[in-house]
Design a protein around this motif. Structure first.
Motif, PDB file in Angstrom:
ATOM      1  N   VAL A  32       0.756  -1.143  -0.072  1.00  0.00           N
ATOM      2  CA  VAL A  32      -0.011  -0.049  -0.016  1.00  0.00           C
ATOM      3  C   VAL A  32       0.885   1.145  -0.085  1.00  0.00           C
TER       4      VAL A  32
ATOM      5  N   ALA B   4       1.221   4.041  -3.105  1.00  0.00           N
ATOM      6  CA  ALA B   4       0.742   5.492  -2.721  1.00  0.00           C
ATOM      7  C   ALA B   4       2.200   6.149  -3.179  1.00  0.00           C
TER       8      ALA B   4
ATOM      9  N   ILE C 279      -2.279   5.398  -7.065  1.00  0.00           N
ATOM     10  CA  ILE C 279      -2.901   5.740  -5.519  1.00  0.00           C
ATOM     11  C   ILE C 279      -4.075   5.033  -5.486  1.00  0.00           C
TER      12      ILE C 279
ATOM     13  N   ALA D 246      -3.553   1.718  -4.252  1.00  0.00           N
ATOM     14  CA  ALA D 246      -3.121   1.538  -2.911  1.00  0.00           C
ATOM     15  C   ALA D 246      -4.430   1.829  -2.225  1.00  0.00           C
ATOM     16  N   HIS D 247      -5.404   2.326  -2.542  1.00  0.00           N
ATOM     17  CA  HIS D 247      -6.821   2.577  -1.715  1.00  0.00           C
ATOM     18  C   HIS D 247      -7.262   0.986  -1.640  1.00  0.00           C
TER      19      HIS D 247
ATOM     20  N   SER E 151      -4.907   2.349   5.182  1.00  0.00           N
ATOM     21  CA  SER E 151      -5.799   3.206   4.436  1.00  0.00           C
ATOM     22  C   SER E 151      -5.678   4.828   4.764  1.00  0.00           C
TER      23      SER E 151
ATOM     24  N   SER F 215      -2.695   5.500   2.215  1.00  0.00           N
ATOM     25  CA  SER F 215      -3.628   5.725   0.731  1.00  0.00           C
ATOM     26  C   SER F 215      -4.208   7.017   0.842  1.00  0.00           C
TER      27      SER F 215
ATOM     28  N   SER G  80      -3.399  10.279  -1.587  1.00  0.00           N
ATOM     29  CA  SER G  80      -4.361  11.035  -2.481  1.00  0.00           C
ATOM     30  C   SER G  80      -4.701  12.437  -2.698  1.00  0.00           C
TER      31      SER G  80
END
Length: 308
Positions: A222, A226, A245, A248-249, A261, A264, A268
């Motif tokens: 992740v 990101a 990204i 990554a989410h 989370s 990410s 973002s």
């Protein structure tokens, strides 16, 4: 723990330790045995339920162990197959470091001394790369938090060496994770990209998702997606940046790990800032804020506030 404590009690109170040959260390050695036995029984290390009294017992035991002139010489007197001062000292210092992080702070001198001593004992005992790796990860983390670039980079490179020696992907992944973190923070973006791509090529969700609980409290893949997305944002490649990204989410959601989370979500927002897209950045703020809210107090919330 009870069995080990009983062994220690017998060893530390036997004539071998309290005889004439070690009479100059009599009081220190006896106190050492008492402190270690109490620490093991009272601290309940597997729960890591820290109190001032329990941490004090462990710290005093470790400090007294350092007063014994040579752990290896004491082991030689005991003979092969007996209790090992070096092995126990390594275990004690390795446990002491994380506890002191909680008590004294991540970057304290006491924490540094514990992990440096653990590294010395690990080299003296020539333990496996797998056992050395967590010690050097902790050393890297301490120096990274202090922004001590040279020491952090040296520790990260040592982790890469240990990862290669172990032949296990879990260690090579986390070594490269440390390398790119260090490189990113000090502006060596191309170096960071090389390390990130190495992790993305090696990562397997089913095999490596558990790393989020072992090192740094977030998933390395992740984090990699990101930060690679932010790299592409710096290079003015909006489509690639947003796609990475988003990966990554998706991964953070699939492994159901709120701290990942947060990575990410914040990236973002940062990615849109780097792309000079203020409207998109503001639109991403609620996602980042929601992610940080799920994990409670975190420095990333300050980033969101600053951007907004």
């Amino acid at each position: 723990l009870g069995s080990l404590a009983g062994c220690l009690f017998r060893r530390f109170t036997s004539s071998l330790f309290l005889g004439r040959r070690l009479s100059c260390c009599r009081r220190q050695t006896l106190l050492l045995g008492q402190q270690i036995v109490i620490a093991l029984l009272d601290l309940r290390l597997e729960r890591l339920r820290l109190t001032e009294r329990r941490a004090s017992f462990l710290a005093k035991g470790a400090d007294l162990l350092l007063l014994v002139p040579s752990l290896a010489q004491r082991d030689a007197r005991l003979g092969e197959g007996s209790f090992s001062f070096c092995v126990f000292g390594l275990r004690l210092q390795t446990k002491r470091g994380p506890l002191l992080m909680t008590r004294e702070g991540i970057g304290s001198k006491e924490v540094e001394a514990a992990f440096e001593r653990a590294a010395e004992l690990a080299d003296e005992l020539d333990v496996s790369p797998e056992k050395k790796f967590p010690i050097h990860w902790s050393r890297w983390y301490l120096h990274a938090q202090r922004t001590e670039h040279a020491q952090a980079r040296a520790a990260a490179e040592r982790m890469q060496e240990l990862g290669r020696q172990s032949g296990q992907s879990v260690f090579t992944i986390e070594a490269n994770h440390a390398v790119w973190t260090d490189a990113w923070h000090y502006g060596r973006i191309p170096d960071a990209r090389v390390a990130i791509e190495a992790v993305l090529g090696e990562y397997d969700r089913h095999e490596h998702a558990g790393l989020r609980y072992q090192f740094g409290n977030h998933d390395p893949c992740v984090c990699g997606y990101a930060h690679l997305g932010m790299y592409e944002a710096v290079m003015a490649k909006p489509e690639t940046a947003r796609r990475l990204i988003m990966k990554a989410h998706s991964l953070a959601d699939s492994i159901e790990h709120p701290p990942s989370s947060v990575i990410s979500g914040v990236c973002s927002v940062m990615g849109e800032v780097l792309l000079e897209a203020p409207e998109r950045a503001l639109a991403a703020v609620p996602v980042g804020r929601e992610a940080t809210g799920r994990v409670g107090s975190t420095g990333y919330g300050l980033w969101i506030d600053m951007i907004e």
